[in-house]
Design an enzyme around this catalytic site. Structure first.
Site, PDB file in Angstrom:
ATOM      1  CG  ASP A  41      -8.338  -4.224  -2.895  1.00 54.37           C
ATOM      2  OD1 ASP A  41      -7.541  -3.289  -3.097  1.00 54.37           O
ATOM      3  OD2 ASP A  41      -9.575  -4.081  -2.883  1.00 54.37           O
TER       4      ASP A  41
ATOM      5  CG  HIS B 203      -2.080   0.916   1.100  1.00 52.70           C
ATOM      6  ND1 HIS B 203      -1.999   2.264   1.334  1.00 52.70           N
ATOM      7  CD2 HIS B 203      -3.355   0.673   0.717  1.00 52.70           C
ATOM      8  CE1 HIS B 203      -3.191   2.813   1.118  1.00 52.70           C
ATOM      9  NE2 HIS B 203      -4.026   1.882   0.736  1.00 52.70           N
TER      10      HIS B 203
HETATM   11  C1  SDX Z   1      -6.154   0.173  -2.930  1.00 51.28           C
HETATM   12  O1  SDX Z   1      -4.367   4.630  -1.993  1.00 51.28           O
HETATM   13  C2  SDX Z   1      -5.335   4.023  -1.392  1.00 51.28           C
HETATM   14  O2  SDX Z   1      -5.779   4.396  -0.332  1.00 51.28           O
HETATM   15  C3  SDX Z   1      -5.927   2.862  -2.159  1.00 51.28           C
HETATM   16  C4  SDX Z   1      -6.942   2.008  -1.421  1.00 51.28           C
HETATM   17  C5  SDX Z   1      -8.232   2.769  -1.187  1.00 51.28           C
HETATM   18  O3  SDX Z   1      -8.977   2.380  -0.281  1.00 51.28           O
HETATM   19  O4  SDX Z   1      -8.548   3.690  -1.979  1.00 51.28           O
HETATM   20  O5  SDX Z   1      -6.414   1.578  -0.191  1.00 51.28           O
HETATM   21  C6  SDX Z   1      -7.325   0.784  -2.263  1.00 51.28           C
HETATM   22  O6  SDX Z   1      -5.870   0.522  -4.048  1.00 51.28           O
HETATM   23  C7  SDX Z   1      -5.315  -0.805  -2.160  1.00 51.28           C
HETATM   24  C8  SDX Z   1      -4.075  -1.298  -2.991  1.00 51.28           C
HETATM   25  C9  SDX Z   1      -4.560  -2.397  -3.937  1.00 51.28           C
HETATM   26  N1  SDX Z   1      -3.479  -2.742  -4.886  1.00 51.28           N
HETATM   27  C10 SDX Z   1      -2.877  -3.938  -4.826  1.00 51.28           C
HETATM   28  O7  SDX Z   1      -3.053  -4.765  -3.937  1.00 51.28           O
HETATM   29  C11 SDX Z   1      -1.924  -4.197  -5.996  1.00 51.28           C
HETATM   30  C12 SDX Z   1      -0.610  -4.757  -5.460  1.00 51.28           C
HETATM   31  N2  SDX Z   1       0.091  -3.684  -4.721  1.00 51.28           N
HETATM   32  C13 SDX Z   1       1.068  -2.902  -5.444  1.00 51.28           C
HETATM   33  O8  SDX Z   1       0.783  -2.678  -6.790  1.00 51.28           O
HETATM   34  C14 SDX Z   1       1.553  -1.688  -4.642  1.00 51.28           C
HETATM   35  O9  SDX Z   1       1.791  -2.111  -3.370  1.00 51.28           O
HETATM   36  C15 SDX Z   1       0.691  -0.434  -4.585  1.00 51.28           C
HETATM   37  C16 SDX Z   1       0.350   0.062  -5.942  1.00 51.28           C
HETATM   38  C17 SDX Z   1      -0.548  -0.697  -3.824  1.00 51.28           C
HETATM   39  C18 SDX Z   1       1.498   0.642  -3.852  1.00 51.28           C
HETATM   40  O10 SDX Z   1       2.600   0.884  -4.620  1.00 51.28           O
HETATM   41  P1  SDX Z   1       3.630   2.063  -4.217  1.00 51.28           P
HETATM   42  O11 SDX Z   1       3.321   2.700  -2.954  1.00 51.28           O
HETATM   43  O12 SDX Z   1       3.785   2.927  -5.408  1.00 51.28           O
HETATM   44  O13 SDX Z   1       4.899   1.291  -3.880  1.00 51.28           O
HETATM   45  P2  SDX Z   1       5.875   0.762  -4.925  1.00 51.28           P
HETATM   46  O14 SDX Z   1       5.123   0.213  -6.095  1.00 51.28           O
HETATM   47  O15 SDX Z   1       6.901   1.794  -5.185  1.00 51.28           O
HETATM   48  O16 SDX Z   1       6.480  -0.470  -4.136  1.00 51.28           O
HETATM   49  C19 SDX Z   1       7.528  -0.257  -3.202  1.00 51.28           C
HETATM   50  C20 SDX Z   1       8.385  -1.497  -3.346  1.00 51.28           C
HETATM   51  C21 SDX Z   1       8.762  -1.785  -4.800  1.00 51.28           C
HETATM   52  O17 SDX Z   1       9.985  -2.466  -4.765  1.00 51.28           O
HETATM   53  P3  SDX Z   1      11.343  -1.563  -5.049  1.00 51.28           P
HETATM   54  O18 SDX Z   1      11.155  -0.930  -6.425  1.00 51.28           O
HETATM   55  O19 SDX Z   1      11.399  -0.533  -3.941  1.00 51.28           O
HETATM   56  O20 SDX Z   1      12.453  -2.576  -5.024  1.00 51.28           O
HETATM   57  O21 SDX Z   1       7.619  -2.644  -2.909  1.00 51.28           O
HETATM   58  C22 SDX Z   1       7.445  -3.539  -4.004  1.00 51.28           C
HETATM   59  C23 SDX Z   1       7.715  -2.766  -5.274  1.00 51.28           C
HETATM   60  O22 SDX Z   1       8.210  -3.641  -6.281  1.00 51.28           O
HETATM   61  N3  SDX Z   1       6.033  -3.961  -3.941  1.00 51.28           N
HETATM   62  C24 SDX Z   1       5.618  -5.209  -4.126  1.00 51.28           C
HETATM   63  C25 SDX Z   1       4.225  -5.157  -3.942  1.00 51.28           C
HETATM   64  N4  SDX Z   1       3.848  -3.907  -3.670  1.00 51.28           N
HETATM   65  C26 SDX Z   1       4.979  -3.167  -3.681  1.00 51.28           C
HETATM   66  N5  SDX Z   1       6.272  -6.344  -4.433  1.00 51.28           N
HETATM   67  C27 SDX Z   1       5.510  -7.456  -4.548  1.00 51.28           C
HETATM   68  N6  SDX Z   1       4.146  -7.502  -4.384  1.00 51.28           N
HETATM   69  C28 SDX Z   1       3.494  -6.366  -4.079  1.00 51.28           C
HETATM   70  N7  SDX Z   1       2.151  -6.391  -3.910  1.00 51.28           N
END
Ligand code: SDX
Length: 428
Positions: free
Chosen positions: A363, A306
């Site tokens: 989710d 998140h």
């Molecule tokens: C919702 O914003 C909100 O409030 C949203 C929400 C709401 O109520 O409105 O809470 C609803 O959208 C919840 C999130 C649902 N999405 C998912 O579950 C999809 C999977 N999650 C990721 O796509 C990700 O965690 C995000 C998009 C949710 C957040 O991404 P960020 O904050 O932009 O973080 P990032 O992508 O930069 O990740 C940081 C690191 C990265 O690694 P590095 O580049 O630093 O090496 O963490 C890793 C990412 O690769 N990472 C994951 C991961 N999520 C982040 N690695 C594996 N699996 C994951 N799920």
């Protein structure tokens, strides 16, 4: 406002910017005059360090895993409140009295029917259209029907259109589902609760009486509460940006629905259940954990991580408890629930997820409950949009009512070609 300032020096000049104090959580450095004073922009792709607005609706402490609506913790609202009461709280900033809640429920109930011509919109879609595509289209089309509530500068118009959107989303969502399975639309029943009415419009048929199961009704209501609002997430920011141009509320909510659809946002509940089904059995979890950690593999654990929560999403905790309750009360034993629990345990003990503070989010478990209740996977994000509509309209109202509100217009760091003269094609 505080007397504290943030100081910076640039190009041999010193600048100071005011620091605005938060009730709780991070204070903000007010940089709205930075460009005028320094001729520089700030750059913050993804807005990881940027507050887009001032708001008093919802507070999130990502480090502590805290979510408050009007100051009330989400766990207490999920336990003791209802979606209608939480909706009133988001729209008015206070919990309603008994009479206020009764009046609000009556108002919403009396707006649940759709203009009959809107039913014709559905037949223009293929039966296998994704229901989120239908939601974008039909909700946007509401602008064409409710001209008597689109003057955004009239508080009464804003109130009516907010109520219409909250009231009609369940009807439209149920119609999208019915259309996909070729069953007739079921009209709202004003004697039922908000979740009960939605369940009957979704799973009832004209050929027989539909009994609302109180366990499912309560679970739906709690799921709606958990999804109601969440500060300045991507879809809410989309609604605010669309609204800042003066677009009508129906068009703004359609824009929010479109943004929510993405798998990185609201589409994650559908993607998470599909992922759990693809994993299938506990012994295949290590393979997917390895893929999630592999920089060269775009696969991510859906329902994990998140932007704000670097601790447990408090909604996921309630959702997991609700999943337990619903599955046991329905006598459903779903093997992917065991896969989800095991995946969660493995991930939470894996250094990669621990270091990056990746926890289950709202989710991760919702799809298991919704599937047990009988919703097809592609309806999951529709239910998220249904519930988030109250948050979107509350945030939209807050923005429109702000006397300092301006059209949202970000700038950029331009790294394209400097000015150059056109070259006629026969000279290239
Ligand atoms: C919702 O914003 C909100 O409030 C949203 C929400 C709401 O109520 O409105 O809470 C609803 O959208 C919840 C999130 C649902 N999405 C998912 O579950 C999809 C999977 N999650 C990721 O796509 C990700 O965690 C995000 C998009 C949710 C957040 O991404 P960020 O904050 O932009 O973080 P990032 O992508 O930069 O990740 C940081 C690191 C990265 O690694 P590095 O580049 O630093 O090496 O963490 C890793 C990412 O690769 N990472 C994951 C991961 N999520 C982040 N690695 C594996 N699996 C994951 N799920």
């Amino acid at each position: 406002m505080s007397n504290e300032t943030a100081k910076m020096s640039l190009g041999g000049k010193d600048y100071e910017f005011p620091v605005l104090k938060a009730t709780t959580g991070p204070d903000v450095i007010d940089i709205r005059k930075l460009y005028a004073q320094t001729n520089n922009f700030t750059l913050d792709p993804g807005f990881t360090s940027t507050a887009s607005c001032e708001s008093n609706l919802t507070f999130i402490d990502g480090g502590e895993g805290v979510l408050l609506h009007g100051g009330y913790p989400i766990g207490q609202l999920a336990e003791h409140s209802s979606f209608m009461e939480t909706s009133y709280l988001l729209l008015n900033g206070t919990l309603p009295s008994k009479n206020e809640l009764k009046e609000f429920k009556t108002t919403i109930t009396n707006h649940t029917m759709l203009h009959e011509q809107l039913a014709k919109f559905f037949s223009g879609f293929r039966r296998d259209a994704h229901p989120m595509a239908i939601m974008c289209g039909v909700v946007g089309a509401l602008s064409a029907f409710y001209h008597d509530s689109t003057d955004i500068n009239d508080p009464e118009h804003r109130r009516i259109s907010s109520h219409r959107l909250i009231a009609k989303m369940p009807t439209i969502a149920a119609m999208a589902y019915k259309y996909s399975i070729g069953q007739p639309f079921v009209y709202p029943d004003n004697t039922l609760s908000y979740p009960g009415n939605f369940l009957r419009m979704t799973f009832g048929v004209p050929a027989e009486e539909y009994e609302v199961d109180p366990v499912i009704e309560r679970a739906m209501d709690r799921i709606f509460i958990l999804h109601a609002d969440h500060e300045q997430n991507a879809s809410t920011s989309t609604v605010r940006l669309a609204g800042s141009s003066g677009a009508n509320p129906f068009a703004c909510i359609a824009a929010g629905i479109a943004c929510l659809w993405g798998p990185a946002h609201g589409g994650a509940n559908e993607a998470a259940l599909n992922m759990l089904r693809e994993i299938g059995t506990v012994d295949r979890i290590p393979e997917y954990i390895a893929r999630a950690k592999d920089k060269n593999d775009p696969f991510r654990l859906m329902g994990f991580g998140h932007r704000v929560y670097k601790n447990y999403d408090p909604r996921a905790t309630v959702m997991q408890k609700t999943a337990d309750e619903v599955l046991s009360k329905l006598g459903v034993t779903d093997p992917i629930f065991d896969v989800a629990r095991e995946l969660e345990q493995i991930a939470l003990n894996d250094p990669y997820f621990v270091e990056k503070k990746l926890y289950p989010n709202v989710d991760f478990y919702s799809g298991i409950i919704l599937s047990a209740i009988g919703f097809p996977t592609e309806m999951f994000t529709v239910l998220f949009a249904l519930a988030r509509t109250v948050g979107w309209v509350a945030q939209w109202n807050e923005m429109i009512s702000d006397p300092g509100q301006k059209i949202g217009r970000p700038r950029q760091l331009y790294t394209g070609p400097a000015q150059r003269d056109y070259i006629p094609i026969d000279k290239r």
